[in-house]
Structures are given as C-alpha cells and as structure tokens.
Design a protein around this motif. Sequence first.
Motif, mmCIF file in Angstrom:
data_model
loop_
_atom_site.group_PDB
_atom_site.id
_atom_site.type_symbol
_atom_site.label_atom_id
_atom_site.label_comp_id
_atom_site.label_asym_id
_atom_site.label_seq_id
_atom_site.Cartn_x
_atom_site.Cartn_y
_atom_site.Cartn_z
ATOM 1 N N ARG A 158 0.827 -1.216 0.000
ATOM 2 C CA ARG A 158 0.000 0.000 0.000
ATOM 3 C C ARG A 158 0.859 1.262 0.000
ATOM 4 N NH1 ARG A 158 -5.606 -1.042 0.834
ATOM 5 N NH2 ARG A 158 -5.913 -3.143 1.609
ATOM 6 N N ASP A 159 2.055 1.192 0.647
ATOM 7 C CA ASP A 159 2.900 2.392 0.699
ATOM 8 C C ASP A 159 3.476 2.745 -0.672
ATOM 9 O OD1 ASP A 159 4.174 -0.091 1.158
ATOM 10 O OD2 ASP A 159 6.058 0.988 1.512
ATOM 11 N N LEU A 160 3.492 1.794 -1.602
ATOM 12 C CA LEU A 160 4.005 2.083 -2.939
ATOM 13 C C LEU A 160 2.957 2.756 -3.822
ATOM 14 C CD1 LEU A 160 5.745 -1.344 -3.655
ATOM 15 C CD2 LEU A 160 6.900 0.841 -3.282
ATOM 16 N N LEU A 161 1.687 2.585 -3.446
ATOM 17 C CA LEU A 161 0.620 3.096 -4.307
ATOM 18 C C LEU A 161 0.434 4.597 -4.142
ATOM 19 C CD1 LEU A 161 -2.086 0.301 -3.904
ATOM 20 C CD2 LEU A 161 -0.508 0.671 -5.817
ATOM 21 N N ARG A 162 -0.050 5.221 -5.191
ATOM 22 C CA ARG A 162 -0.469 6.618 -5.166
ATOM 23 C C ARG A 162 -1.923 6.611 -5.637
ATOM 24 N NH1 ARG A 162 3.215 6.344 -2.712
ATOM 25 N NH2 ARG A 162 5.314 7.183 -2.946
ATOM 26 N N PRO A 163 -2.711 7.653 -5.297
ATOM 27 C CA PRO A 163 -4.133 7.599 -5.697
ATOM 28 C C PRO A 163 -4.309 7.371 -7.200
ATOM 29 C CG PRO A 163 -3.733 9.456 -4.222
ATOM 30 C CD PRO A 163 -2.387 8.848 -4.498
ATOM 31 N N ILE A 164 -3.415 7.954 -8.002
ATOM 32 C CA ILE A 164 -3.544 7.788 -9.454
ATOM 33 C C ILE A 164 -2.387 6.971 -10.012
ATOM 34 C CG2 ILE A 164 -3.532 9.012 -11.681
ATOM 35 C CD1 ILE A 164 -5.194 11.109 -10.342
ATOM 36 N N GLY A 190 9.102 5.353 -7.051
ATOM 37 C CA GLY A 190 8.080 4.337 -7.285
ATOM 38 C C GLY A 190 7.736 4.231 -8.752
ATOM 39 N N TYR A 191 7.738 3.033 -9.291
ATOM 40 C CA TYR A 191 7.299 2.808 -10.673
ATOM 41 C C TYR A 191 7.009 1.327 -10.805
ATOM 42 C CZ TYR A 191 11.759 0.587 -11.701
ATOM 43 O OH TYR A 191 12.824 -0.270 -11.686
ATOM 44 N N GLY A 192 6.378 0.981 -11.902
ATOM 45 C CA GLY A 192 6.076 -0.420 -12.133
ATOM 46 C C GLY A 192 6.385 -0.822 -13.562
ATOM 47 N N VAL A 193 6.333 -2.128 -13.785
ATOM 48 C CA VAL A 193 6.474 -2.694 -15.137
ATOM 49 C C VAL A 193 5.297 -3.638 -15.340
ATOM 50 C CG1 VAL A 193 7.837 -4.254 -16.593
ATOM 51 C CG2 VAL A 193 8.994 -2.505 -15.244
ATOM 52 N N ASN A 194 4.704 -3.597 -16.530
ATOM 53 C CA ASN A 194 3.562 -4.453 -16.845
ATOM 54 C C ASN A 194 3.941 -5.498 -17.890
ATOM 55 O OD1 ASN A 194 1.067 -4.504 -19.117
ATOM 56 N ND2 ASN A 194 0.433 -4.891 -17.021
ATOM 57 N N LEU A 195 3.538 -6.732 -17.633
ATOM 58 C CA LEU A 195 3.864 -7.850 -18.531
ATOM 59 C C LEU A 195 2.604 -8.545 -19.030
ATOM 60 C CD1 LEU A 195 6.693 -9.602 -16.433
ATOM 61 C CD2 LEU A 195 6.969 -7.897 -18.207
#
Length: 334
Positions: free
Chosen positions: A2-8, A58-63
């Motif tokens: 949850r700490d990695l998430l941002r509202p958007i 914070g960032y992500g990668v989608n597979l």
Amino acid sequence: MRDLLRPIVVAPMAGGPSTADLVIAAGQAGALGFLAAGYKTPEAVEAEVRSVRGACSGYGVNLFVPLPPPPDVAAVERYREALRPEAERYGVDLPPVRLTDDDHFASKVEIAVEYRVPLVSFTFGVPPVEAVRALRAAGSAVLITVTSGEEARRALAVEPDGLIAQGGEAGGHSATFSPAAYRGDRGVRAVLAEVLTVTDLPVIAAGGAGARGAVPGLLAAGAAAVQCGTAFVLADEAGTRPAQRAAMLSGEPAETVVTRAFTGQPARALRNRFVAAYSSLAPVGYPAIHHLTAPIRAAAARLGDASALNLWAGVGHAGAHAAPVATLVDRLQE
Ligand SMILES: Cc1cc2nc3c(=O)[nH]c(=O)nc-3n(C[C@H](O)[C@H](O)[C@H](O)COP(=O)(O)O)c2cc1C
C-alpha cells in the motif's frame, strides 16, 4: 505494497503511449507510472527500467501473460483469407499464421527480478506461480489484472500482493480470462465491488475514470488507487502515434467498441473502418491475430491512415486532453 501506491496510477500502455518520460513525469507529479513491456524486446525493457529507476522512486512494469494457442486454428486461417483485401489495399503481404509467441516472458521477469522493480503487474491471465514467487522474493510487489470476482479468485491462488479490477469501460486490451465471451459491458464499479468481496488485498480500479469526480468516487468505493489510461493517451510525454492523436483530437471516430479484429484478444478501440468491417469475423487468438494484422497496421501508420489502426481508447475518450502529465494528474484528482 500500500505504501508504494499513489491515488492515481498512469496505466501501462503498450504499443507506443507508455514511454520512460511518461513514467518519470507521472512519478514527479505524485502519481505512479508503469512501463509497458508488452511487444518490446527484453533489451528495450531493460533500457527503460534503467532510465526510470534513478529518476523516480516508485514505478512499475507491466507484462503480458503468455496465452495458449488459439482454440480454433481453422478460424484463424479463415480470418487470414478475410484480410486479403486489406493487405492488397495497403500493398503488404500477410504473414503465415504464427500460433504462439510468449513475448519473451521469462527474460522480462528476469529483468524485473534483477532490477528489483518495485511493482510488477500482469494482464491476460494468471502468471505462473514460479514467476510470482521469484518476483516477490526479489522484493517486487505483484499485481494481477482481473475483470470479475471469479477471475480474482483464480488470481489469488498464486498469492499476488494486490489485484487490478478492470471494468468494461477501459481502453485497450481487456485482461479477461474468457476472451470468447467478453463484451465489456460490466462497469468498473460493479467489478470493483465484486473483487472486494473476495479479497482484503489492495485493489486498484481501472476503467472510465477520466471524468471529473470519478477518481475520488472509486477511492471512496474502496479502491486502493485508480489506474487511468485513456486520460493520458494525449499527454505530452506519451509516445502515442500521430494518427491516433489526430483521430482523438478530431473526435472522429466518435464511439468505442470492444473488438478482437486487431489482435484476437478483446480490446476497446475507436470504431474505425477496420473495426466496422472485421469485428464480426475475428476469432479468439492472441497473439496469432496480432501477428496477422501487424503489417496492415504498420502500413496504415506509415501513411498516417487511422482507418486501419488499432486506436485503443476507453469510453471516456472524448474527455482526453493534450497537456503535460502533471496537469492531467491534477485534473483527475479534483
Ligand atoms: C492505449 C492503451 C494501451 C493499453 N495497454 C495496456 C497494456 O499494455 N497493459 C495493460 O495491462 N493494460 C493496458 N491498457 C489498459 C489499462 O491498463 C487500463 O486498464 C485502462 O486504460 C483503464 O481504463 P481507461 O482507459 O478508461 O482509463 C491500455 C489502455 C490503453 C488506453
């Protein structure tokens, strides 16, 4: 997690829109950006991860989860025949049918593990449990996209850290595990509510949240964050093709539909000439259909001809604005 998430969350958008610049700008604007690994070579994904990881925390990668070969190969062959006039129109050859392609899945998972990518999201199904375990052991949080409570149950079996509840309003590919039956007619509110009944994990809502007040509304309904794609297709930092930008800015085509015509996986797109002509003929079969239509789409893109391009967009496409990501993020939170 949850700490990695941002509202958007600025959605991963494969096929051009998601760039390293878009992800970095999203992070700087207080949102969470995702790189889209789909269709790319592992080298290209690694290069993007390297440019993003130093620039935002914070960032992500989608597979894309690899799909089994199409259930009806004869239907894919028939669709190839149906596409002949289109190939002639654009002066391209239709490739032989190619039934499988795992989009370099294992190499991309390895890159995410090696660089300890903070968040890794999946679409098109449940990833192999070994991949989920390897990512979590490296410190990545794993998210799986679902379109119903039943899919959520199946996804929970591999023990992700959270889910993405995608409603039928969403632009681009649906994550549905049932591509033959999917119509995109269940809204994000209903999907989110259903998913929240089967898990206490964080659930990100996705679909049609570009309108004023939609993001706060979904957060109030229990979403841990809201993932928006269509609202960022025209962002200055996005790598969206010029023909798609022009089509969206002109308001033509004016409506979206869910179609398998371009890739064999249901996707919401602006209803252009290609969609109108081929949607009723296209079978289930990602990535076989994606490979079949690729030369036609590439030729259309070279000509700046939007009539045969996959103009992925959600129901809220008319509300998309051309502006810096930071402006768009602010507007969504109002
Ligand atoms: C142009 C475009 C490309 C997309 N590509 C991906 C993708 O590569 N992976 C993915 O998980 N979702 C993809 N999506 C879906 C988004 O993750 C998200 O579910 C959707 O954009 C939310 O609905 P909205 O478009 O109404 O905001 C894409 C959406 C768009 C509009």
